[in-house]
Motif scaffolding. Sequence first.
Motif, mmCIF file in Angstrom:
data_model
loop_
_atom_site.group_PDB
_atom_site.id
_atom_site.type_symbol
_atom_site.label_atom_id
_atom_site.label_comp_id
_atom_site.label_asym_id
_atom_site.label_seq_id
_atom_site.Cartn_x
_atom_site.Cartn_y
_atom_site.Cartn_z
ATOM 1 N N MET A 1 0.850 -1.208 0.000
ATOM 2 C CA MET A 1 0.000 0.000 0.000
ATOM 3 C C MET A 1 0.878 1.248 0.000
ATOM 4 S SD MET A 1 -3.068 1.293 0.145
ATOM 5 C CE MET A 1 -3.847 2.837 0.572
ATOM 6 N N SER A 2 0.622 2.060 -0.959
ATOM 7 C CA SER A 2 1.395 3.296 -1.134
ATOM 8 C C SER A 2 1.137 4.267 0.015
ATOM 9 C CB SER A 2 0.936 3.911 -2.445
ATOM 10 O OG SER A 2 1.861 4.788 -2.951
ATOM 11 N N GLN A 3 2.173 5.032 0.370
ATOM 12 C CA GLN A 3 1.968 6.064 1.385
ATOM 13 C C GLN A 3 1.086 7.175 0.820
ATOM 14 O OE1 GLN A 3 6.136 6.892 2.363
ATOM 15 N NE2 GLN A 3 5.651 6.234 4.445
ATOM 16 N N ILE A 4 0.423 7.920 1.709
ATOM 17 C CA ILE A 4 -0.491 8.975 1.269
ATOM 18 C C ILE A 4 -0.128 10.285 1.970
ATOM 19 C CG2 ILE A 4 -2.904 9.741 1.256
ATOM 20 C CD1 ILE A 4 -3.738 6.862 1.005
ATOM 21 N N VAL A 5 -0.015 11.354 1.164
ATOM 22 C CA VAL A 5 0.356 12.661 1.716
ATOM 23 C C VAL A 5 -0.690 13.706 1.324
ATOM 24 C CG1 VAL A 5 2.086 14.513 1.620
ATOM 25 C CG2 VAL A 5 2.832 12.122 1.720
ATOM 26 N N LEU A 6 -1.060 14.526 2.310
ATOM 27 C CA LEU A 6 -1.940 15.677 2.050
ATOM 28 C C LEU A 6 -1.044 16.895 1.810
ATOM 29 C CD1 LEU A 6 -4.662 17.353 2.238
ATOM 30 C CD2 LEU A 6 -4.258 17.447 4.714
ATOM 31 N N GLY A 7 -1.303 17.624 0.731
ATOM 32 C CA GLY A 7 -0.534 18.838 0.435
ATOM 33 C C GLY A 7 -1.418 20.071 0.494
ATOM 34 N N ILE A 8 -0.859 21.164 1.005
ATOM 35 C CA ILE A 8 -1.605 22.426 1.119
ATOM 36 C C ILE A 8 -0.757 23.557 0.546
ATOM 37 C CG2 ILE A 8 -2.516 24.131 2.752
ATOM 38 C CD1 ILE A 8 -3.247 21.776 4.598
ATOM 39 N N GLU A 9 -1.367 24.385 -0.311
ATOM 40 C CA GLU A 9 -0.666 25.530 -0.909
ATOM 41 C C GLU A 9 -1.466 26.805 -0.623
ATOM 42 O OE1 GLU A 9 2.052 26.560 -2.616
ATOM 43 O OE2 GLU A 9 1.067 28.487 -2.929
ATOM 44 N N SER A 10 -0.784 27.823 -0.098
ATOM 45 C CA SER A 10 -1.476 29.087 0.208
ATOM 46 C C SER A 10 -0.485 30.250 0.229
ATOM 47 C CB SER A 10 -2.180 28.982 1.576
ATOM 48 O OG SER A 10 -1.217 28.706 2.586
ATOM 49 N N SER A 11 0.571 30.163 -0.602
ATOM 50 C CA SER A 11 1.632 31.163 -0.488
ATOM 51 C C SER A 11 1.348 32.459 -1.233
ATOM 52 C CB SER A 11 2.958 30.577 -0.992
ATOM 53 O OG SER A 11 2.867 30.288 -2.367
ATOM 54 N N ALA A 17 -5.528 22.294 -2.162
ATOM 55 C CA ALA A 17 -5.319 21.106 -1.333
ATOM 56 C C ALA A 17 -5.337 19.893 -2.249
ATOM 57 C CB ALA A 17 -6.417 20.986 -0.274
ATOM 58 N N ALA A 18 -4.473 18.924 -1.964
ATOM 59 C CA ALA A 18 -4.434 17.711 -2.780
ATOM 60 C C ALA A 18 -4.046 16.529 -1.917
ATOM 61 C CB ALA A 18 -3.430 17.861 -3.920
ATOM 62 N N VAL A 19 -4.578 15.362 -2.285
ATOM 63 C CA VAL A 19 -4.184 14.116 -1.626
ATOM 64 C C VAL A 19 -3.499 13.261 -2.686
ATOM 65 C CG1 VAL A 19 -4.967 12.075 -0.376
ATOM 66 C CG2 VAL A 19 -6.136 14.279 -0.031
ATOM 67 N N LEU A 30 -7.724 20.121 -5.522
ATOM 68 C CA LEU A 30 -8.653 21.252 -5.567
ATOM 69 C C LEU A 30 -7.854 22.550 -5.551
ATOM 70 C CD1 LEU A 30 -11.218 19.930 -2.927
ATOM 71 C CD2 LEU A 30 -11.566 20.045 -5.403
ATOM 72 N N VAL A 31 -8.289 23.506 -6.365
ATOM 73 C CA VAL A 31 -7.634 24.821 -6.406
ATOM 74 C C VAL A 31 -8.714 25.883 -6.475
ATOM 75 C CG1 VAL A 31 -6.043 26.353 -7.621
ATOM 76 C CG2 VAL A 31 -5.723 23.900 -7.779
ATOM 77 N N LEU A 32 -8.551 26.908 -5.664
ATOM 78 C CA LEU A 32 -9.466 28.050 -5.725
ATOM 79 C C LEU A 32 -8.618 29.286 -6.017
ATOM 80 C CD1 LEU A 32 -12.416 28.960 -5.228
ATOM 81 C CD2 LEU A 32 -11.730 29.472 -2.889
ATOM 82 N N SER A 33 -8.850 29.890 -7.186
ATOM 83 C CA SER A 33 -8.078 31.085 -7.533
ATOM 84 C C SER A 33 -8.753 32.313 -6.943
ATOM 85 C CB SER A 33 -8.001 31.228 -9.047
ATOM 86 O OG SER A 33 -7.530 32.522 -9.358
ATOM 87 N N ALA A 63 -13.097 18.607 1.728
ATOM 88 C CA ALA A 63 -13.555 18.120 0.420
ATOM 89 C C ALA A 63 -12.483 17.254 -0.257
ATOM 90 C CB ALA A 63 -13.922 19.298 -0.475
ATOM 91 N N ALA A 64 -11.212 17.667 -0.110
ATOM 92 C CA ALA A 64 -10.122 16.902 -0.750
ATOM 93 C C ALA A 64 -10.027 15.497 -0.137
ATOM 94 C CB ALA A 64 -8.799 17.644 -0.606
ATOM 95 N N LEU A 65 -10.158 15.416 1.192
ATOM 96 C CA LEU A 65 -10.093 14.107 1.857
ATOM 97 C C LEU A 65 -11.299 13.247 1.453
ATOM 98 C CD1 LEU A 65 -8.955 15.221 5.450
ATOM 99 C CD2 LEU A 65 -7.552 14.074 3.715
ATOM 100 N N ARG A 66 -12.463 13.909 1.409
ATOM 101 C CA ARG A 66 -13.696 13.193 1.041
ATOM 102 C C ARG A 66 -13.559 12.613 -0.365
ATOM 103 N NH1 ARG A 66 -17.207 17.138 2.589
ATOM 104 N NH2 ARG A 66 -17.253 17.997 0.489
ATOM 105 N N GLU A 67 -13.124 13.453 -1.306
ATOM 106 C CA GLU A 67 -12.970 13.010 -2.705
ATOM 107 C C GLU A 67 -11.964 11.885 -2.831
ATOM 108 O OE1 GLU A 67 -11.946 15.676 -5.972
ATOM 109 O OE2 GLU A 67 -13.625 16.919 -5.315
ATOM 110 N N ALA A 68 -10.908 11.959 -2.011
ATOM 111 C CA ALA A 68 -9.863 10.930 -2.071
ATOM 112 C C ALA A 68 -10.324 9.651 -1.374
ATOM 113 C CB ALA A 68 -8.590 11.453 -1.422
ATOM 114 N N GLY A 69 -11.394 9.758 -0.595
ATOM 115 C CA GLY A 69 -11.894 8.590 0.133
ATOM 116 C C GLY A 69 -10.993 8.208 1.290
ATOM 117 N N VAL A 70 -10.330 9.196 1.887
ATOM 118 C CA VAL A 70 -9.464 8.905 3.031
ATOM 119 C C VAL A 70 -9.801 9.829 4.204
ATOM 120 C CG1 VAL A 70 -7.549 8.147 1.552
ATOM 121 C CG2 VAL A 70 -7.623 10.522 2.341
#
Length: 349
Positions: A1-11, A17-19, A30-33, A63-70
């Motif tokens: 089973m592959s490792q899973i990482v949550l990423g957050i960008e807000s710079s 947010a991405a899983v 997911l990206v919100l401009s 939402a990102a976690l929900r969509e990823a099912g994790v």
Amino acid sequence: MSQIVLGIESSCDETAAAVLAADGRILSELVLSQIADHAPWGGVVPEIAARAHLAALAEMVRAALREAGVGYADLDAIAATAGPGLIGGLLVGTGFAKGAAIAAGRPYIAINHLEAHALTARLPGLSAAQPQFPYLLLLLSGGHSQCVVVEGVGRYRKLGTTLDDAVGEAFDKTAKLLGLPYPGGPALEALAREGDASAYPLPRPLLHRAGCDFSFSGLKTAVAQLVAAQGSAALPRLLAASIAASFQAAVTDILADRLANAFALRPDVSAVIIAGGVAANTAIRTRLDSLCAAQGKTLIAPPLRLCTDNAVMVAWAGVERLRAGLTDPLTAPCKPRWPLEELAREGVR
Ligand code: KG4
Ligand code: ZN
């Protein structure tokens, strides 16, 4: 089973947010401009950006976690951009990530935004073959213009940077002079298609000089003088189009010249990854592609959504750092200024 990482960008002005699974599967992204929030001011307003990140981030991660099912318990690490960038947004993103790391009982990873752009090239499936170190990063965004040798995870050597404006900034300022809306790059490119690129011989600062530094302010000033010389009435469309095309041709020449110098300095690089909003420009992509082909190098031009600010790249940098054992304490600070070369000196932070 592959490792899973949550990423957050807000710079800057994208909340994202991405899983990501360590084998490269993007489980959600997911990206919100915030472009619409900043457009009335003609540029990014830091306070507005910070508040918009704060308003959007928690629900976006859910939402990102929900969509990823994790759930949090399925994550192996939480990575967030900790710099360089606007301090308000960085505090929102890293603060959330640290809270999530505590809740999940998993490590926090502070990501350098430039490193995230640089390592995107290694995301499995992005190019026919994963590029081997060393390769080049040509970062062409609204905030950065840099040419960097990527020697390994955490190991970077800057060959050049802008001495004045970032290349995207030059596009935006020139577009404004031509009466185009913010952000001007895409509108300028569209207008340039109707014009004659050889109509105006604009300056190409630093062309044929040694090194990989960039300079764009003289070019922008030349356009300002050209526009001023036309008088106060709105520019006729064809004239504006030819100025746009001439400007774009000058920028393209500058970038190709700098990249050729980079190859001369570092003949050992096998590939180039372009990143940042300006990498969306077809004229620039085409020219850099043929330069690379002529020199036997591979140009890696990620799909636009992975070229501009996104959280998949942050999660991927998290995967690379997690593998290397480079996680961070919850006391790790945000760094609004954080040159890539500092990473090598920091080692394990
Ligand atoms: O990487 P990016 O999306 O974000 C930040 O730097 O924050 O880059 C945005 C920049 C803007 O300056 C925009 O005008 C420019 O990239 N840009 C373009 C094009 N699309 C976006 N410049 C030239 N041609 C384009 N097609
Ligand atoms: Zn960026």
